[in-house]
Design an enzyme around this catalytic site. Structure first.
Site, PDB file in Angstrom:
ATOM      1  N   HIS A 113       0.847  -1.191   0.000  1.00  0.00           N
ATOM      2  CA  HIS A 113       0.000   0.000   0.000  1.00  0.00           C
ATOM      3  C   HIS A 113       0.883   1.241   0.000  1.00  0.00           C
ATOM      4  O   HIS A 113       2.055   1.178   0.379  1.00  0.00           O
ATOM      5  CB  HIS A 113      -0.931  -0.019   1.215  1.00  0.00           C
ATOM      6  CG  HIS A 113      -1.818  -1.220   1.238  1.00  0.00           C
ATOM      7  ND1 HIS A 113      -2.943  -1.319   0.456  1.00  0.00           N
ATOM      8  CD2 HIS A 113      -1.722  -2.396   1.900  1.00  0.00           C
ATOM      9  CE1 HIS A 113      -3.520  -2.500   0.651  1.00  0.00           C
ATOM     10  NE2 HIS A 113      -2.793  -3.174   1.524  1.00  0.00           N
ATOM     11  N   ALA A 158      13.949 -17.795  11.347  1.00  0.00           N
ATOM     12  CA  ALA A 158      12.663 -17.498  11.978  1.00  0.00           C
ATOM     13  C   ALA A 158      12.550 -16.017  12.314  1.00  0.00           C
ATOM     14  O   ALA A 158      13.493 -15.397  12.795  1.00  0.00           O
ATOM     15  CB  ALA A 158      12.503 -18.342  13.237  1.00  0.00           C
ATOM     16  N   ARG A 178      18.929  -9.980   6.207  1.00  0.00           N
ATOM     17  CA  ARG A 178      20.193  -9.731   5.511  1.00  0.00           C
ATOM     18  C   ARG A 178      20.971 -11.028   5.482  1.00  0.00           C
ATOM     19  O   ARG A 178      20.852 -11.870   6.375  1.00  0.00           O
ATOM     20  CB  ARG A 178      20.980  -8.616   6.161  1.00  0.00           C
ATOM     21  CG  ARG A 178      21.355  -8.864   7.595  1.00  0.00           C
ATOM     22  CD  ARG A 178      22.140  -7.711   8.194  1.00  0.00           C
ATOM     23  NE  ARG A 178      22.338  -7.784   9.608  1.00  0.00           N
ATOM     24  CZ  ARG A 178      22.883  -8.780  10.297  1.00  0.00           C
ATOM     25  NH1 ARG A 178      23.268  -9.849   9.697  1.00  0.00           N
ATOM     26  NH2 ARG A 178      23.040  -8.722  11.601  1.00  0.00           N
TER      27      ARG A 178
END
Length: 187
Positions: A113, A158, A178
């Protein structure tokens, strides 16, 4: 151009348009059908997935609750595991390769959005294709954002939020995700 045509072309569109709302409602109905199937009826699960998704390979297992925006923009390869509470917002294409494992509570979103409040008040959105290569493991609670490509032989730790492309043979962790090391491709 209709809003649904804008959406399909990857242009900015109004997400509460009647046609788009009907598409999402149909997707919710299809998700409910899949999620109501018996856990041990793998053949029926595969049959339904083949009907509601764009394409589905062999040995595909998705745990309950599986949610999506369209269904037909999801393409899954062979030997796929999607753990509990997998959400794929497939306003644009989401292509998942072979031998992919996705941990619980993971969200793959091919829609975003505007940053501007004016655009958000107009209920605008825009899709970006997501590609996930072969031999990928997304850990629990991973979020993959629109327009991202995850290469082959990638592990995403995770809780990571993948905001940009991840190259082949990489371990990526963190928010934003990263690459922290290269991993061996032993196949």
């Amino acid at each position: 151009m209709k809003e649904i045509e804008k959406m399909q072309a990857g242009l900015e569109y109004c997400y509460d348009d009647e046609d788009i709302s009907m598409m999402k409602l149909h997707a919710i109905e299809n998700a409910n059908i899949f999620n109501s199937l018996p856990e041990d009826d793998l053949d029926k699960q595969h049959e339904v997935l083949c009907e509601i998704l764009g394409s589905v390979g062999e040995k595909v297992w998705i745990a309950k609750r599986f949610c999506f925006d369209n269904g037909k923009n999801i393409h899954i390869g062979n030997n796929f595991t999607g753990n509990f509470n997998l959400t794929i917002l497939d306003i644009n294409k989401v292509c998942i390769g072979d031998n992919v494992m996705i941990g619980p509570n993971t969200t793959i979103t091919a829609v975003g959005h505007p940053l501007s409040p004016k655009g958000r008040r107009k209920h605008l959105a825009q899709g970006g294709e997501v590609r996930i290569g072969n031999d990928v493991w997304l850990g629990a609670n991973v979020t993959v954002l629109p327009g991202v490509t995850i290469g082959n032989n990638v592990v995403v730790g995770a809780g990571a939020v993948v905001t940009k492309d991840i190259p082949d043979n990489s371990l990526a962790v963190g928010v934003p995700a990263r690459v922290v090391k290269k991993i061996e491709n032993d196949i």
